[in-house]
Design an enzyme around this catalytic site. Structure first.
Site, PDB file in Angstrom:
ATOM      1  N   CYS A   1       0.980  -1.116  -0.168  1.00  0.00           N
ATOM      2  CA  CYS A   1       0.045   0.074  -0.224  1.00  0.00           C
ATOM      3  C   CYS A   1       0.854   1.286  -0.335  1.00  0.00           C
ATOM      4  CB  CYS A   1      -0.812   0.243   0.934  1.00  0.00           C
ATOM      5  SG  CYS A   1      -1.705   1.082   1.459  1.00  0.00           S
TER       6      CYS A   1
ATOM      7  N   CYS B   1      -1.208   2.197  -2.875  1.00  0.00           N
ATOM      8  CA  CYS B   1      -2.803   2.905  -2.586  1.00  0.00           C
ATOM      9  C   CYS B   1      -2.116   4.438  -2.680  1.00  0.00           C
ATOM     10  CB  CYS B   1      -3.418   2.922  -1.345  1.00  0.00           C
ATOM     11  SG  CYS B   1      -3.051   1.214  -0.439  1.00  0.00           S
TER      12      CYS B   1
ATOM     13  N   LYS C   1      -0.133   5.551  -6.338  1.00  0.00           N
ATOM     14  CA  LYS C   1      -0.778   6.051  -6.703  1.00  0.00           C
ATOM     15  C   LYS C   1      -2.108   6.802  -6.522  1.00  0.00           C
ATOM     16  CE  LYS C   1      -4.929   4.552  -5.487  1.00  0.00           C
ATOM     17  NZ  LYS C   1      -5.499   3.078  -5.476  1.00  0.00           N
TER      18      LYS C   1
ATOM     19  N   TYR D   1     -10.861  -3.346 -10.306  1.00  0.00           N
ATOM     20  CA  TYR D   1      -9.342  -1.368  -9.243  1.00  0.00           C
ATOM     21  C   TYR D   1      -8.718  -1.170 -10.203  1.00  0.00           C
ATOM     22  CZ  TYR D   1     -12.786  -2.571  -5.172  1.00  0.00           C
ATOM     23  OH  TYR D   1     -13.166  -2.970  -4.020  1.00  0.00           O
TER      24      TYR D   1
ATOM     25  N   GLU E   1      -8.023   2.282 -12.197  1.00  0.00           N
ATOM     26  CA  GLU E   1      -6.944   3.424 -11.404  1.00  0.00           C
ATOM     27  C   GLU E   1      -6.230   3.657 -13.006  1.00  0.00           C
ATOM     28  OE1 GLU E   1      -8.254   2.763  -7.018  1.00  0.00           O
ATOM     29  OE2 GLU E   1      -6.318   2.165  -7.549  1.00  0.00           O
TER      30      GLU E   1
ATOM     31  N   HIS F   1     -26.063  22.870   1.374  1.00  0.00           N
ATOM     32  CA  HIS F   1     -26.208  23.064   0.335  1.00  0.00           C
ATOM     33  C   HIS F   1     -25.191  24.294  -0.310  1.00  0.00           C
ATOM     34  CE1 HIS F   1     -29.074  23.958  -3.091  1.00  0.00           C
ATOM     35  NE2 HIS F   1     -27.997  25.101  -3.345  1.00  0.00           N
TER      36      HIS F   1
ATOM     37  N   GLU G   1     -25.823  16.143  -0.572  1.00  0.00           N
ATOM     38  CA  GLU G   1     -26.809  16.594  -0.996  1.00  0.00           C
ATOM     39  C   GLU G   1     -27.951  15.980  -0.889  1.00  0.00           C
ATOM     40  OE1 GLU G   1     -29.044  20.749  -0.825  1.00  0.00           O
ATOM     41  OE2 GLU G   1     -27.480  20.862  -2.673  1.00  0.00           O
TER      42      GLU G   1
HETATM   43  P1  NDP Z   1      -9.345  -7.411  -9.548  1.00  0.00           P
HETATM   44  O1  NDP Z   1      -9.501  -8.964  -9.270  1.00  0.00           O
HETATM   45  O2  NDP Z   1     -10.527  -6.134  -9.113  1.00  0.00           O
HETATM   46  O3  NDP Z   1      -9.926  -7.743 -11.259  1.00  0.00           O
HETATM   47  C1  NDP Z   1      -8.757  -8.383 -12.108  1.00  0.00           C
HETATM   48  C2  NDP Z   1      -9.321  -8.408 -13.628  1.00  0.00           C
HETATM   49  O4  NDP Z   1      -8.380  -8.592 -14.241  1.00  0.00           O
HETATM   50  C3  NDP Z   1     -10.372  -8.320 -13.460  1.00  0.00           C
HETATM   51  O5  NDP Z   1     -10.981  -7.474 -14.442  1.00  0.00           O
HETATM   52  C4  NDP Z   1     -10.641  -9.695 -14.661  1.00  0.00           C
HETATM   53  O6  NDP Z   1     -11.479  -9.720 -15.542  1.00  0.00           O
HETATM   54  C5  NDP Z   1      -9.121  -9.918 -15.384  1.00  0.00           C
HETATM   55  N1  NDP Z   1      -8.725 -10.613 -15.599  1.00  0.00           N
HETATM   56  C6  NDP Z   1      -8.152 -12.270 -14.132  1.00  0.00           C
HETATM   57  N2  NDP Z   1      -7.366 -12.629 -15.028  1.00  0.00           N
HETATM   58  C7  NDP Z   1      -7.307 -12.375 -16.472  1.00  0.00           C
HETATM   59  C8  NDP Z   1      -6.383 -12.671 -17.679  1.00  0.00           C
HETATM   60  N3  NDP Z   1      -6.559 -14.190 -17.311  1.00  0.00           N
HETATM   61  N4  NDP Z   1      -7.035 -12.146 -19.063  1.00  0.00           N
HETATM   62  C9  NDP Z   1      -7.521 -11.145 -19.035  1.00  0.00           C
HETATM   63  N5  NDP Z   1      -8.616 -10.708 -17.990  1.00  0.00           N
HETATM   64  C10 NDP Z   1      -7.521 -10.959 -16.577  1.00  0.00           C
HETATM   65  O7  NDP Z   1      -7.707  -7.497  -9.396  1.00  0.00           O
HETATM   66  P2  NDP Z   1      -6.581  -5.799  -9.605  1.00  0.00           P
HETATM   67  O8  NDP Z   1      -5.437  -6.270 -10.200  1.00  0.00           O
HETATM   68  O9  NDP Z   1      -7.125  -5.092 -10.063  1.00  0.00           O
HETATM   69  O10 NDP Z   1      -6.756  -5.595  -7.646  1.00  0.00           O
HETATM   70  C11 NDP Z   1      -6.316  -6.476  -7.058  1.00  0.00           C
HETATM   71  C12 NDP Z   1      -6.638  -6.567  -5.530  1.00  0.00           C
HETATM   72  O11 NDP Z   1      -6.076  -5.058  -5.588  1.00  0.00           O
HETATM   73  C13 NDP Z   1      -8.643  -5.753  -5.948  1.00  0.00           C
HETATM   74  O12 NDP Z   1      -9.783  -6.721  -5.533  1.00  0.00           O
HETATM   75  C14 NDP Z   1      -8.700  -4.842  -4.220  1.00  0.00           C
HETATM   76  O13 NDP Z   1      -9.302  -5.458  -3.655  1.00  0.00           O
HETATM   77  C15 NDP Z   1      -7.205  -4.302  -4.380  1.00  0.00           C
HETATM   78  N6  NDP Z   1      -6.682  -2.487  -4.086  1.00  0.00           N
HETATM   79  C16 NDP Z   1      -8.245  -2.130  -4.059  1.00  0.00           C
HETATM   80  C17 NDP Z   1      -8.110  -0.766  -4.660  1.00  0.00           C
HETATM   81  C18 NDP Z   1      -8.896   0.137  -3.725  1.00  0.00           C
HETATM   82  O14 NDP Z   1      -9.232  -0.039  -2.778  1.00  0.00           O
HETATM   83  N7  NDP Z   1      -9.069   1.564  -5.039  1.00  0.00           N
HETATM   84  C19 NDP Z   1      -6.741  -0.473  -6.031  1.00  0.00           C
HETATM   85  C20 NDP Z   1      -6.047  -1.177  -6.066  1.00  0.00           C
HETATM   86  C21 NDP Z   1      -6.033  -2.254  -5.530  1.00  0.00           C
HETATM   87  P3  NDP Z   1     -12.906 -10.238 -14.780  1.00  0.00           P
HETATM   88  O15 NDP Z   1     -13.894  -9.438 -14.753  1.00  0.00           O
HETATM   89  O16 NDP Z   1     -13.662 -10.958 -16.038  1.00  0.00           O
HETATM   90  O17 NDP Z   1     -12.360 -11.787 -13.397  1.00  0.00           O
END
Ligand code: NDP
Length: 459
Positions: A44, A49, A52, A178, A182, A436, A441
């Site tokens: 993080c 976090c 980023k 996520y 982002e 307001h 709101e």
């Molecule tokens: P996520 O699990 O959120 O998303 C993974 C994405 O990758 C999904 O869209 C998934 O598609 C896609 N995917 C997975 N495998 C493949 C593949 N082989 N080919 C193509 N697409 C694929 O993971 P992130 O890496 O974005 O983030 C990891 C974790 O980190 C999050 O779950 C979150 O908990 C945490 N995080 C939180 C943040 C915040 O609070 N603001 C910011 C960043 C991270 P599909 O939908 O089809 O499965």
């Protein structure tokens, strides 16, 4: 003489591990060592976090400049210096790393620098040297996981994206979670031409459908090309340094950088856990009970390595609960209900509680939904919409979900999260006086539910 070298050895000095170790040492006088083979602060603070969010702050200035003209400002020759941003960001991370070192030192926690490996229920080896402890806490987090396609070695992850020496003119972001949305927003705002490739029909699987659709539409309005139901088959480096992506959706793409954000895997490889008798799930996550204990009673795990709710504040709560339960007198459990979260996309998303689909599966609901143009962009003419949504149980009148896409969504939903945690009803929201003029709101002035689709008739 003590039976073990320490009362607690924590492996991983990220947010969760540091909190557990500090509380165990400073509140309960435990003899604690923490093992870290990279930078103290963890994902993080060092690779997630914090850096980023700094880049997101930086990214917003492009729209601020656009809005400023509507307010009479002359904004000439606006340019961005990417290396300056990265250097300033790195200086801040260095400062934070120092803060974390000091926090550990002040709490009396011993830092063991090197790679930790669990040898047995009470022994951790750090670069070959054994150290023993009554309790071992695994807090090693996760690491980006990429599909094994030809040329994947040319792809970067969020780790590298945060540290690029120059901003690529063209970027492909693979994934719809996520991290992907982002970073698509960050690169787009700084001027890169961004294509986001998602294998599903829409971004942000698991989020409320109105959030998913609204954010995707806003991102596309800002110029991000979203390629849906599309998979990359291979990546090939061209003699000029560009990358050619072969896809299965009828479009092959040439780009300067490809960033994969296709999920993260628990960091348990080579940690010796399975050999020590710790049960891992098929993804390599440590399986834990409600008290964060693994199948080996002296070994516990918290945070992303358990792959439950992978959010820093949750890891911190788990670390705190572990320390209080293990060294204090009151067993403490983390409450996983109604955890608010945000996606720092552009515009950002804030969400707490159930999605509409989840709520409907539990019983009848009323939906309150508002879409409006934020006041700030009225003078600049920028085309951006805000969406706010409340999901209310018809049986109890309780607000069971709140979702927002729009400026300051994370800041606004944090407060709504307290109301929902306290069990607020729609009547409580209605009785609250709005501030307001604000966007927030709207959450207390939505009066008419959207027509219920189950009451609609087709001829
Ligand atoms: P996520 O699990 O959120 O998303 C993974 C994405 O990758 C999904 O869209 C998934 O598609 C896609 N995917 C997975 N495998 C493949 C593949 N082989 N080919 C193509 N697409 C694929 O993971 P992130 O890496 O974005 O983030 C990891 C974790 O980190 C999050 O779950 C979150 O908990 C945490 N995080 C939180 C943040 C915040 O609070 N603001 C910011 C960043 C991270 P599909 O939908 O089809 O499965």
């Amino acid at each position: 003489m003590a039976q073990y070298d320490y009362d607690l050895i924590t492996i991983g000095a990220g947010s969760g591990g540091v909190r557990a170790s500090r509380v165990a040492a400073s509140q309960f006088g435990a003899r604690v060592a923490i093992v870290e083979n990279s930078r103290v602060g963890g994902t993080c603070v060092m690779r997630g976090c914090v850096p980023k969010k700094l880049l997101i702050y930086g990214a917003h200035f492009s729209e601020e400049a656009e809005d400023a003209t509507g307010y009479g400002w002359t904004v000439d020759g606006v340019r961005h210096d990417w290396p300056a941003l990265i250097a300033n960001k790195n200086r801040e991370l260095q400062r934070l790393e120092g803060v974390y070192h000091r926090l550990l030192r002040d709490a009396g926690v011993t830092l063991l620098e090197g790679r930790g490996r669990v040898v047995d229920a009470h022994t951790v080896e750090v670069d070959g040297t054994p150290h023993t402890a009554e309790h071992i806490l695994i807090a090693v987090g996760g690491w980006p996981s990429l599909p094994a396609i030809p040329g994947i070695e040319h792809a970067i992850t969020s780790n590298e994206a945060l540290d690029l020496p120059a901003r690529p003119d063209r970027v492909v972001v693979v994934g719809g979670g996520y991290i992907a949305v982002e970073f698509a927003g960050i690169f787009n705002a700084f001027g890169s031409r961004v294509t986001e490739i998602i294998r599903a029909g829409q971004i942000l699987r698991g989020f409320d459908e109105d959030v998913r659709d609204t954010l995707a539409a806003e991102m596309e309005k800002k110029g991000i090309r979203v390629r849906r139901e599309c998979q990359v088959h291979s990546i090939e480096k061209q003699p000029d340094g560009s990358l050619s992506l072969l896809t299965d959706c009828g479009e092959d793409i040439t780009t300067d950088a490809v960033m994969y954000a296709t999920g993260r895997s628990p960091n348990t490889k080579g940690l010796g856990l399975a050999e020590a008798g710790v049960t891992l799930d098929p993804h390599g996550a440590v399986v834990v009970d409600q008290a964060n204990r693994s199948s080996v009673p002296s070994i516990a795990a918290i945070g992303d390595v358990t792959n439950r709710v992978n959010l820093t504040p949750v890891a911190i709560k788990e670390g705190m609960a572990f320390a209080l339960s293990t060294f204090g007198s009151a067993p403490t459990r983390v409450d996983y209900a109604d955890i608010p979260s945000a996606v720092f996309s552009q515009p950002p998303v804030g969400t707490v509680g159930l999605t509409e689909a989840q709520a409907r599966a539990q019983g009848p609901v009323d939906i309150y939904l508002s879409r409006f143009r934020p006041m700030k962009v009225t003078l600049s003419g920028r085309d951006e919409k805000t969406m706010m949504k409340l999901i209310v149980s018809r049986e109890t009148d309780r607000v069971v979900g709140a979702h927002m896409v729009g400026a300051d969504a994370a800041e606004i939903i944090q407060g709504i999260g307290i109301a929902i945690k306290a069990g607020a009803t729609k009547a409580h929201f209605d009785a609250t006086v709005g501030i307001h003029p604000t966007a927030a709101e709207e959450f207390v002035t939505m009066r008419d539910p959207v027509p219920d689709p189950s009451f609609e008739h087709t001829e």
